[in-house]
Design an enzyme around this catalytic site. Structure first.
Site, PDB file in Angstrom:
ATOM      1  N   CYS A   1       1.824 -11.370  21.876  1.00  0.00           N
ATOM      2  CA  CYS A   1       0.893 -10.864  20.867  1.00  0.00           C
ATOM      3  C   CYS A   1       1.114 -11.642  19.574  1.00  0.00           C
ATOM      4  CB  CYS A   1       1.111  -9.366  20.620  1.00  0.00           C
ATOM      5  SG  CYS A   1       0.136  -8.718  19.235  1.00  0.00           S
TER       6      CYS A   1
ATOM      7  N   HIS B   1       0.846  -1.194   0.000  1.00  0.00           N
ATOM      8  CA  HIS B   1       0.000   0.000   0.000  1.00  0.00           C
ATOM      9  C   HIS B   1       0.883   1.247   0.000  1.00  0.00           C
ATOM     10  CE1 HIS B   1       0.833   0.529   4.268  1.00  0.00           C
ATOM     11  NE2 HIS B   1       0.348  -0.670   4.536  1.00  0.00           N
TER      12      HIS B   1
ATOM     13  N   LYS C   1      -5.146  -2.135   6.576  1.00  0.00           N
ATOM     14  CA  LYS C   1      -6.035  -3.008   5.811  1.00  0.00           C
ATOM     15  C   LYS C   1      -7.246  -3.408   6.650  1.00  0.00           C
ATOM     16  CE  LYS C   1      -6.005  -7.332   3.184  1.00  0.00           C
ATOM     17  NZ  LYS C   1      -5.306  -8.585   2.939  1.00  0.00           N
TER      18      LYS C   1
ATOM     19  N   CYS D   1      -1.915  -4.585  23.275  1.00  0.00           N
ATOM     20  CA  CYS D   1      -0.853  -4.327  22.305  1.00  0.00           C
ATOM     21  C   CYS D   1      -1.117  -2.979  21.642  1.00  0.00           C
ATOM     22  CB  CYS D   1      -0.817  -5.445  21.253  1.00  0.00           C
ATOM     23  SG  CYS D   1       0.115  -5.002  19.768  1.00  0.00           S
TER      24      CYS D   1
ATOM     25  N   CYS E   1       1.895  -9.317  16.505  1.00  0.00           N
ATOM     26  CA  CYS E   1       3.285  -8.851  16.422  1.00  0.00           C
ATOM     27  C   CYS E   1       4.283 -10.002  16.406  1.00  0.00           C
ATOM     28  CB  CYS E   1       3.612  -7.939  17.599  1.00  0.00           C
ATOM     29  SG  CYS E   1       2.667  -6.420  17.671  1.00  0.00           S
TER      30      CYS E   1
ATOM     31  N   HIS F   1      -2.123  -3.547  17.794  1.00  0.00           N
ATOM     32  CA  HIS F   1      -3.288  -4.354  17.418  1.00  0.00           C
ATOM     33  C   HIS F   1      -4.494  -4.144  18.335  1.00  0.00           C
ATOM     34  CE1 HIS F   1       0.082  -6.453  15.431  1.00  0.00           C
ATOM     35  NE2 HIS F   1      -0.806  -6.678  14.499  1.00  0.00           N
TER      36      HIS F   1
ATOM     37  N   HIS G   1       4.122   1.394   2.139  1.00  0.00           N
ATOM     38  CA  HIS G   1       5.260   0.669   1.565  1.00  0.00           C
ATOM     39  C   HIS G   1       5.862   1.470   0.402  1.00  0.00           C
ATOM     40  CE1 HIS G   1       2.510  -2.745   2.943  1.00  0.00           C
ATOM     41  NE2 HIS G   1       3.526  -2.789   3.782  1.00  0.00           N
TER      42      HIS G   1
ATOM     43  N   LYS H   1      -4.146   5.934  11.077  1.00  0.00           N
ATOM     44  CA  LYS H   1      -3.086   5.221  10.380  1.00  0.00           C
ATOM     45  C   LYS H   1      -3.703   4.287   9.356  1.00  0.00           C
ATOM     46  CE  LYS H   1       0.446   1.678  10.932  1.00  0.00           C
ATOM     47  NZ  LYS H   1       0.940   0.587  11.785  1.00  0.00           N
TER      48      LYS H   1
END
Length: 640
Positions: free
Chosen positions: A127, A19, A299, A144, A130, A147, A22, A296
């Site tokens: 987690c 995305h 997805k 976390c 992670c 997440h 990246h 942020k």
């Protein structure tokens, strides 16, 4: 021997498609490489994919693929995307490459033999998102931070790396090398973390829990923790320990990462290098997030911006320019299509594009498209020149690029563009062209403007290489030569007199946002929604019991192409609901969402599973979007 520059992106995890985040990281690396070529450095640029770990196994399972087949598929998406964004990486590494795994094996054994790896039983907060253990102070409200889920308590025997032995060394190294981590805010963040005792790092996972990874060379019952495997790519790609590329480039190594992976790169990695007796990298460069509507990009929440879509709609160089101009490196930036279009129309079409067209048009009108020869002495006497402005622009551009202030570097170029536009207004070439007595003055003015365009074409090269080459062609120059050399750009009178100029082109077409919006509306109307069903009374509607539910578990139903088996918390109890959404959502993506459930629907068996309700979703073109609650509410809350 020429100076070297080695830059890496993170190797991207193959549990999701590429995305804009990246794309930004990789374009930054490409821009830095092109800039360092401007200084005639020997450049090596590495990117690639991280392919081991539990998340890859789960993502592969969701698509009914083996981990290797799934990794091949997603890695291929990254590998084919980069050329489409005009990214010129020197190498593309995969952590499933045998040569990489051999280096991981070598380093593990080296550190194990030195006594810095030991076996112990451990109970901690793990987690799965992670794929790592957390300590209490790292959690946010017991969850976390990435997440937003509470980690699970896991007790097992594993191998540990004695990171704690190197804490004082790392603090000292960071303090002695002020630009080791930049921008400074991230250096301070790491030092703040290191004020607390550093725990040893669990670097293994038992194969009874995870098999997809690099086996430990000293215990075949375990695989390597994904970060201990992945970070080593930065040296395995150079052929460590004896490769010529390693000998040549490692001393100039610098990494580019997003702030969410600061800790592994700023703490794990330098300590791993120190423990293995390998010199530490030169710089860690940390950037912020691209946000969409202040969140942020993720997805999971469905706000990911796809780079190819933007590139195909608005143009590649326009896309690269926007990313470099609108984010201050190190800080977060908010993406919006409106801001993108505004940059295109204002900075590119109005400023640079208009200047380029005006100057080329005047060169054709007044000098038949031939670069005029000027009299240097007359120019000195008249004091007509933008040479000083150009030199300042090049120096400021160079200074800001070295400090990764890409937006400031581009601002320096656009300040020069503004000065050139003012120069046209002040000198008024159209008036000079009316008199024979001012012909020499006209030659000086047009030559200065053409020479200014030459400088600009070199300065924009790292960010907009395609546009830079177009400008070179239309200035009658060879774009295949290193026209972007900083030393060349600092020298004036580089444009040869007497060369012919091709006709001007439109560098950046303006984007009509209103027209685009109207077109989208028309397209929407053309694909109108199905007709509304017959009216019902409020009494009939009130019989439907709609409740807010939270998806707590999800899995695919064997042999079913579209069905997911969900466990949904409705407050009083957890219900099993079968939903035909697997072509649009993986189990990981739907877990945690607050959905709308028809709670009083008569239970029915689907593929042998009793479904106790139904989710609401919008279905279009074989894809569906599950209706969710805007904000957090208690599971079981009625909707009205």
């Amino acid at each position: 021997m020429s100076e070297t520059f080695y830059v890496t992106t993170p190797i991207y995890y193959v549990n999701a498609r590429p995305h804009i985040g990246h794309a930004y990281t990789t374009i930054v690396a490409d821009v830095l490489c092109r800039f360092n070529r401007m200084s005639m450095k020997d450049v090596f640029f590495l990117t690639g994919t991280d392919e081991h770990g539990d998340k890859v196994v789960r993502a592969a399972k969701n698509e009914n693929l083996s981990p290797k087949a799934y990794a091949d598929k997603i890695s291929g998406l990254y590998k084919t995307l980069w050329p489409e964004l005009n990214i010129m990486n020197s190498a593309f590494i995969r952590t499933t490459d045998p040569a990489h795994m051999a280096v991981v094996d070598y380093i593990l054994k080296k550190i194990y033999d030195s006594g810095d790896i030991y076996f112990s039983e451990y109970e901690g907060l793990y987690c799965f998102g992670c794929e790592r253990f957390y300590i209490e102070r790292e959690l946010v409200d017991g969850k976390c931070p990435d997440h937003n889920e509470a980690p699970e308590v896991i007790k097992e025997s594993n191998y540990f790396f004695r990171m704690s032995n190197y804490q004082d060394w790392l603090i000292d190294h960071i303090k002695k090398n002020s630009d080791f981590i930049r921008p400074e805010r991230y250096k301070n963040e790491v030092l703040a973390f290191l004020r607390e005792p550093l725990e040893d790092l669990c670097i293994s996972r038992p194969k009874k829990r995870l098999e997809w990874g690099v086996s430990l060379p000293f215990d075949n019952e375990y695989v390597t923790y994904v970060w201990f495997d992945a970070l080593i790519n930065y040296i395995s790609a150079l052929g460590y320990p004896d490769g010529e590329l390693f000998k040549k480039f490692w001393s100039s190594a610098q990494h580019i990462v997003a702030k969410d992976i600061l800790k592994p790169h700023a703490i794990y990695w330098p300590i791993m290098l120190k423990a293995a007796g390998i010199p530490v990298y030169k710089h860690l460069n940390v950037h912020g997030y691209w946000n969409s509507e202040q969140n942020k990009m993720s997805k999971t929440i469905g706000n990911v911006v796809e780079p190819l879509k933007l590139k195909n709609i608005y143009g590649l160089d326009e896309f690269r320019f926007f990313l470099m101009r609108d984010m201050s490196f190190g800080l977060d930036s908010n993406f919006s299509e409106e801001a993108f279009v505004q940059r295109i129309n204002s900075d590119l079409a109005n400023d640079l594009g208009n200047l380029f067209s005006r100057v080329l048009a005047m060169a054709h009108k007044y000098f038949a498209g031939v670069v005029p020869k000027i009299d240097i002495e007359i120019q000195k006497d008249l004091g007509i020149s933008i040479q000083g402005n150009a030199f300042v622009a090049v120096c400021n551009f160079e200074k800001h690029m070295k400090s990764l202030a890409f937006h400031k570097a581009l601002m320096a170029v656009w300040e020069f563009i503004s000065e050139m536009n003012k120069f046209i207004d002040v000198t008024a070439p159209w008036l000079l062209a009316k008199k024979k007595s001012t012909r020499k003055e006209l030659e000086i003015v047009i030559y200065n403007l053409l020479e200014g365009l030459r400088i600009i074409s070199g300065l924009i090269y790292p960010v907009m290489p395609g546009t830079a080459e177009k400008m070179q062609k239309h200035l009658g120059l060879d774009y295949k030569k290193p026209f972007y050399s900083i030393e060349t750009l600092k020298r004036w009178n580089g444009l040869p007199a007497g060369i012919s100029l091709p006709k001007s082109i439109t560098l950046f077409p303006r984007v009509d946002m209103k027209k685009k919006t109207d077109q989208e509306k028309n397209n929407s109307q053309e694909s109108a929604a199905p007709e509304i069903k017959p009216e019902i009374s409020f009494e009939t509607f009130s019989k439907i019991d709609l409740r807010a539910g939270t998806v707590v578990r999800a899995e695919k139903i064997p042999k079913a192409k579209k069905l997911l088996k969900l466990e949904v918390d409705l407050g009083d109890k957890k219900r099993t609901i079968v939903a035909g959404i697997s072509t649009s959502y993986s189990p990981d993506e739907i877990i945690g969402k607050q959905v709308i459930v028809v709670a009083n629907l008569k239970p029915a068996k689907l593929m042998g599973v009793l479904s106790e309700g139904m989710l609401l979703a919008a279905v279009e073109d074989k894809t569906c979007t599950v209706a969710t609650i805007d904000g957090k509410v208690r599971p079981g809350t009625p909707l009205s």
